[in-house]
Design an enzyme around this catalytic site. Structure first.
Site, mmCIF file in Angstrom:
data_model
loop_
_atom_site.group_PDB
_atom_site.id
_atom_site.type_symbol
_atom_site.label_atom_id
_atom_site.label_comp_id
_atom_site.label_asym_id
_atom_site.label_seq_id
_atom_site.Cartn_x
_atom_site.Cartn_y
_atom_site.Cartn_z
ATOM 1 N N CYS A 75 0.847 -1.193 0.000
ATOM 2 C CA CYS A 75 0.000 0.000 0.000
ATOM 3 C C CYS A 75 0.880 1.239 0.000
ATOM 4 O O CYS A 75 1.703 1.414 0.905
ATOM 5 C CB CYS A 75 -0.920 -0.021 1.218
ATOM 6 S SG CYS A 75 -1.998 1.425 1.337
ATOM 7 N N CYS A 201 -5.615 6.392 -3.330
ATOM 8 C CA CYS A 201 -4.922 5.105 -3.364
ATOM 9 C C CYS A 201 -3.516 5.363 -3.883
ATOM 10 O O CYS A 201 -3.336 5.767 -5.042
ATOM 11 C CB CYS A 201 -5.656 4.120 -4.263
ATOM 12 S SG CYS A 201 -4.769 2.572 -4.546
#
Length: 261
Positions: A75, A201
């Site tokens: 991530c 994101c």
């Protein structure tokens, strides 16, 4: 178990951070992750991050990232928050090398923001599903759908359909709806694991920047606007070997607390 935690976000992408350098978090904790990430019955977040003891020479810590469904991946925004959280634990503003599920990374503070390196040794797959769709895997898989206006897209419906398409079986993909406007990328993302649109994101932002560079619509550094805020992607494309990629943006500590379960 009594857990101490901190809540952080990077451009609206929010995470639960836990100091697990003693290795006390359950090794098979996917059910616990789901419970803690639940926005109605738990703390609520786009993912949970464990800061663990280093696993390789030269690394200062290991980042273990869980999606809200208990699955694991890398991530981008989460790694920036992880570094900021680790900096507070250690009481330092020094840069640090760390490891994650996809290998080694580096993070540093830059003018109050966090810059983190991303691994990318692959290619931008052009016209992956029609002329206006590209695909990038940069620690997480991303489909890039070029549209006229991301704001007009029904992200939940179209994102869910593309996320589960047979071409991405069995693991599925993240889906990003992107355009270039006023010299910057503007985008919205449907995230697998979250199974919803997120405000930002990090790996999707990098994938969108790589797609824009491949299509020669922009040059590095690339400014990217998400619903949660603005980030920058800096790319050095060498003739051989991995590209030099850094994701730069703000992080914020929201609150800290404890929870029994």
């Amino acid at each position: 178990m009594h857990l101490q935690f901190a809540k952080w976000h990077g451009t609206g992408n929010d995470f639960i951070l836990i100091d697990d350098r003693d290795g006390a978090f359950p090794a098979t904790g996917s059910d616990l992750v789901k419970k803690l990430c639940d926005r109605h019955l738990g703390i609520g977040s786009d993912g949970l991050i464990l800061i663990q003891a280093p696993r390789s020479a030269g690394a200062r810590f290991h980042m273990e990232f869980f999606n809200p469904d208990g699955s694991r991946s890398f991530c981008g925004n989460g790694s920036r928050c992880a570094f900021a959280f680790w900096s507070g634990l250690e009481g330092t503003r020094e840069e640090a090398d760390f490891s994650a599920i996809d290998g080694a990374h580096n993070a540093r503070w830059v003018d109050g923001m966090v810059s983190v390196s991303l691994n990318f040794t692959g290619v931008v797959s052009r016209a992956f599903d029609g002329e206006q769709v590209d695909f990038v895997h940069n620690g997480s898989p991303h489909e890039l759908v070029w549209v006229e206006d991301p704001g007009a897209v029904q992200v939940l419906a179209e994102g869910r359909e593309r996320r589960h398409a047979q071409r991405h079986a069995p693991g599925g993909t993240n889906v990003n709806f992107v355009t270039v406007r006023d010299g910057a990328v503007h985008m919205r993302t449907y995230e697998r694991g979250v199974e919803a649109e997120t405000l930002s994101c990090g790996t999707g932002v990098v994938a969108a920047a790589l797609s824009a560079l491949e299509r020669e619509r922009l040059s590095s550094p690339v400014t990217v606007h998400t619903p949660g805020g603005r980030l920058q992607v800096r790319v050095e494309r060498g003739a051989d070997g991995p590209w030099g990629i850094r994701l730069v943006g703000p992080v914020k500590h929201v609150f800290s607390g404890s929870i029994d379960h």
